[in-house]
Design a protein around this motif. Structure first.
Motif, PDB file in Angstrom:
ATOM      1  N   UNK A  68       0.812  -1.222   0.000  1.00 31.09           N
ATOM      2  CA  UNK A  68       0.000   0.000   0.000  1.00 31.09           C
ATOM      3  C   UNK A  68       0.844   1.270   0.000  1.00 31.09           C
ATOM      4  N   UNK A  69       2.121   1.149   0.350  1.00 28.10           N
ATOM      5  CA  UNK A  69       3.021   2.308   0.344  1.00 28.10           C
ATOM      6  C   UNK A  69       3.935   2.309  -0.876  1.00 28.10           C
ATOM      7  N   UNK A  70       3.470   1.685  -1.956  1.00 23.52           N
ATOM      8  CA  UNK A  70       4.300   1.575  -3.155  1.00 23.52           C
ATOM      9  C   UNK A  70       4.692   2.936  -3.717  1.00 23.52           C
ATOM     10  N   UNK A  71       3.864   3.949  -3.498  1.00 22.98           N
ATOM     11  CA  UNK A  71       4.153   5.284  -4.047  1.00 22.98           C
ATOM     12  C   UNK A  71       5.477   5.846  -3.540  1.00 22.98           C
ATOM     13  N   UNK A  72       5.912   5.392  -2.358  1.00 22.54           N
ATOM     14  CA  UNK A  72       7.167   5.890  -1.798  1.00 22.54           C
ATOM     15  C   UNK A  72       8.376   5.422  -2.611  1.00 22.54           C
ATOM     16  N   UNK A  73       8.228   4.324  -3.360  1.00 25.38           N
ATOM     17  CA  UNK A  73       9.351   3.736  -4.081  1.00 25.38           C
ATOM     18  C   UNK A  73       9.192   3.884  -5.594  1.00 25.38           C
ATOM     19  N   UNK A  74       8.223   4.702  -6.025  1.00 22.30           N
ATOM     20  CA  UNK A  74       7.923   4.877  -7.439  1.00 22.30           C
ATOM     21  C   UNK A  74       8.352   6.274  -7.876  1.00 22.30           C
ATOM     22  N   UNK A  75       9.165   6.367  -8.932  1.00 21.44           N
ATOM     23  CA  UNK A  75       9.651   7.664  -9.405  1.00 21.44           C
ATOM     24  C   UNK A  75       9.739   7.685 -10.923  1.00 21.44           C
ATOM     25  N   UNK A  76       9.557   8.872 -11.480  1.00 20.13           N
ATOM     26  CA  UNK A  76       9.898   9.140 -12.872  1.00 20.13           C
ATOM     27  C   UNK A  76      11.174   9.962 -12.841  1.00 20.13           C
ATOM     28  N   UNK A  77      12.288   9.350 -13.237  1.00 23.28           N
ATOM     29  CA  UNK A  77      13.578  10.015 -13.079  1.00 23.28           C
ATOM     30  C   UNK A  77      13.848  10.283 -11.612  1.00 23.28           C
ATOM     31  N   UNK A  78      13.950  11.563 -11.247  1.00 23.94           N
ATOM     32  CA  UNK A  78      14.167  11.942  -9.848  1.00 23.94           C
ATOM     33  C   UNK A  78      12.900  12.457  -9.188  1.00 23.94           C
ATOM     34  N   UNK A  87      10.453   1.459 -10.192  1.00 27.98           N
ATOM     35  CA  UNK A  87       9.870   1.003  -8.926  1.00 27.98           C
ATOM     36  C   UNK A  87      10.942   0.204  -8.210  1.00 27.98           C
ATOM     37  N   UNK A  88      11.416   0.712  -7.073  1.00 26.64           N
ATOM     38  CA  UNK A  88      12.514   0.087  -6.333  1.00 26.64           C
ATOM     39  C   UNK A  88      12.109  -0.063  -4.871  1.00 26.64           C
ATOM     40  N   UNK A  89      11.295  -1.108  -4.572  1.00 21.45           N
ATOM     41  CA  UNK A  89      10.835  -1.295  -3.188  1.00 21.45           C
ATOM     42  C   UNK A  89      11.973  -1.706  -2.268  1.00 21.45           C
ATOM     43  N   UNK A  90      11.905  -1.253  -1.038  1.00 21.95           N
ATOM     44  CA  UNK A  90      12.886  -1.645  -0.039  1.00 21.95           C
ATOM     45  C   UNK A  90      12.361  -2.847   0.733  1.00 21.95           C
ATOM     46  N   UNK A  91      13.262  -3.759   1.093  1.00 20.28           N
ATOM     47  CA  UNK A  91      12.858  -4.941   1.847  1.00 20.28           C
ATOM     48  C   UNK A  91      13.991  -5.362   2.766  1.00 20.28           C
ATOM     49  N   UNK A  92      13.641  -5.627   3.995  1.00 21.24           N
ATOM     50  CA  UNK A  92      14.620  -6.133   4.960  1.00 21.24           C
ATOM     51  C   UNK A  92      14.433  -7.621   5.209  1.00 21.24           C
TER      52      UNK A  92
END
Length: 388
Positions: free
Chosen positions: A104-114, A153-158
């Motif tokens: 649900x927080x995918x928007x935090x890891x989604x970018x167009x360029x910078x 799209x570059x999701x973070x995962x621990x």
């Protein structure tokens, strides 16, 4: 007077007869356009060179003035596209379907360029930025000026495993040098993952489709979607039922890392993290069906495609037809917030949050390792969209 009338009538008959025998034929006029747009690279000065005498119209000029008629291409509606893009005169507009993501927080890891997401609504994430922002790259050729960027799209995962793969999508806006504006977008198409699993004799684990039929060649499974499996025991086991004692997935046979999806003698622990992971009913007692939400190990994302293989390992045993705390098929039901047993004997699952008793040591346990499970992870052409 009568003679004059007869002569006039005869002349009229002759004229009518001639007209009927030789009807007038006309050549239709060519419906030529007032102007026609072509690329500058297609302009040939010889086509427009003045001539002192007449000459036939060159074939190239005919193809320009009278292009073949083709039926209009009906583009997919933007509602069906995972990524949709519009190129305006001075800005770019991108929208991405929320249903592509599990987080649900995918928007935090989604970018167009910078540039991050501007806005999030019920079904889409939105980007609206000036054309020369967001670290855009500008190029030009003889015909066009091209602005290119990348949706990432570059999701973070621990965690040890990854349930959503990063991906990147190329975006382009092309503008003709000779006309005010021209819009063109690039929409890639998702290439889903493919799993191959060979059927073995005796105890076996086999990937199947949602109808529990063997997978067709080229069948693909998507990260975050259920992958279905059938565990089978040999025939001739009257009065017995097949159970799984523990299962884990590894990136190589017997190697680390290992990710446990079932333990405690039949408790599907992974079902507490995903509602897609659970057991499914079967009419045959020597067959046990279950599904697992597809994932990939985090350290496999950067590996070459030929190295992306995984193995499934399970310990199987035949036990009593009526399940016990030592032989059961339990999964956590997200709707009821409690453990459920495949046959309805939910009370035997009470130990799944603690420690369940081990089965009788005399019960033979068979360890089964699947054939390599191949993954075709997403790449830059994982999503395909048509021009906007």
């Amino acid at each position: 007077m009568i003679n004059m009338l007869l002569k006039a009538a005869l002349i009229l008959v002759i004229l009518t007869y001639k007209v009927d025998l030789h009807p007038l034929t006309t050549t239709p006029n060519l419906n030529l356009p007032e102007s026609q747009r072509i690329l500058a690279s297609d302009v040939n000065e010889d086509l427009f060179r003045p001539e002192r005498t007449q000459r036939p119209l060159p074939d190239l000029m005919k193809s320009i003035l009278l292009p073949p008629t083709t039926p209009p291409i009906v583009a997919a509606t933007s509602a069906s596209r995972p990524v949709d893009m519009l190129c305006h005169l001075d800005r770019i507009y991108v929208k991405v379907l929320k249903s592509l993501f599990k987080n649900p927080n995918a928007w935090q890891y989604l970018k167009v360029g910078t540039c991050p997401v501007n806005q999030a609504r019920k079904e889409h994430y939105y980007f609206l930025y000036y054309l020369n922002s967001c670290d855009v790259k500008r190029q030009e050729n003889e015909n066009e000026v091209i602005y290119s960027n990348t949706l990432r799209y570059e999701p973070e995962s621990t965690e040890l495993v990854v349930r959503e793969l990063p991906f990147s999508v190329s975006l382009e806006c092309r503008y003709s040098k000779y006309y005010r504006s021209y819009q063109m977008g690039f929409m890639p198409q998702m290439v889903t993952e493919t799993i191959f699993w060979r059927l073995d004799s005796g105890f076996s684990l086999t990937p199947v489709d949602a109808s529990w039929k063997p997978l067709a060649a080229g069948h693909s499974n998507v990260i975050g979607q259920p992958v279905y499996f059938e565990a089978k025991a040999p025939w001739g086991s009257e009065g017995k039922r097949l159970y799984l004692h523990n299962c884990y997935i590894s990136s190589a046979s017997g190697s680390t890392p290992q990710y446990t999806v079932l333990n405690n003698y039949g408790c599907m622990t992974e079902s507490k993290k995903s509602a897609l992971t659970k057991f499914h009913a079967s009419d045959e007692k020597n067959t046990l069906r279950f599904s697992v939400e597809a994932f990939v190990f985090r350290d496999m994302i950067s590996q070459p495609a030929e190295n992306k293989v995984m193995f499934v390992h399970c310990e199987m045993a035949l036990g009593p037809e009526t399940p016990t705390p030592s032989s059961k098929s339990c999964w956590y039901n997200m709707d009821t917030k409690r453990w459920s047993e495949l046959s309805g004997e939910d009370s035997v699952c009470a130990c799944c949050d603690a420690s369940c008793p081990a089965p009788n040591p005399s019960v033979p346990i068979t360890a089964v390792t699947s054939n390599p499970w191949e993954l075709d992870c997403l790449d830059q052409q994982s999503l395909d969209t048509g021009p906007s």
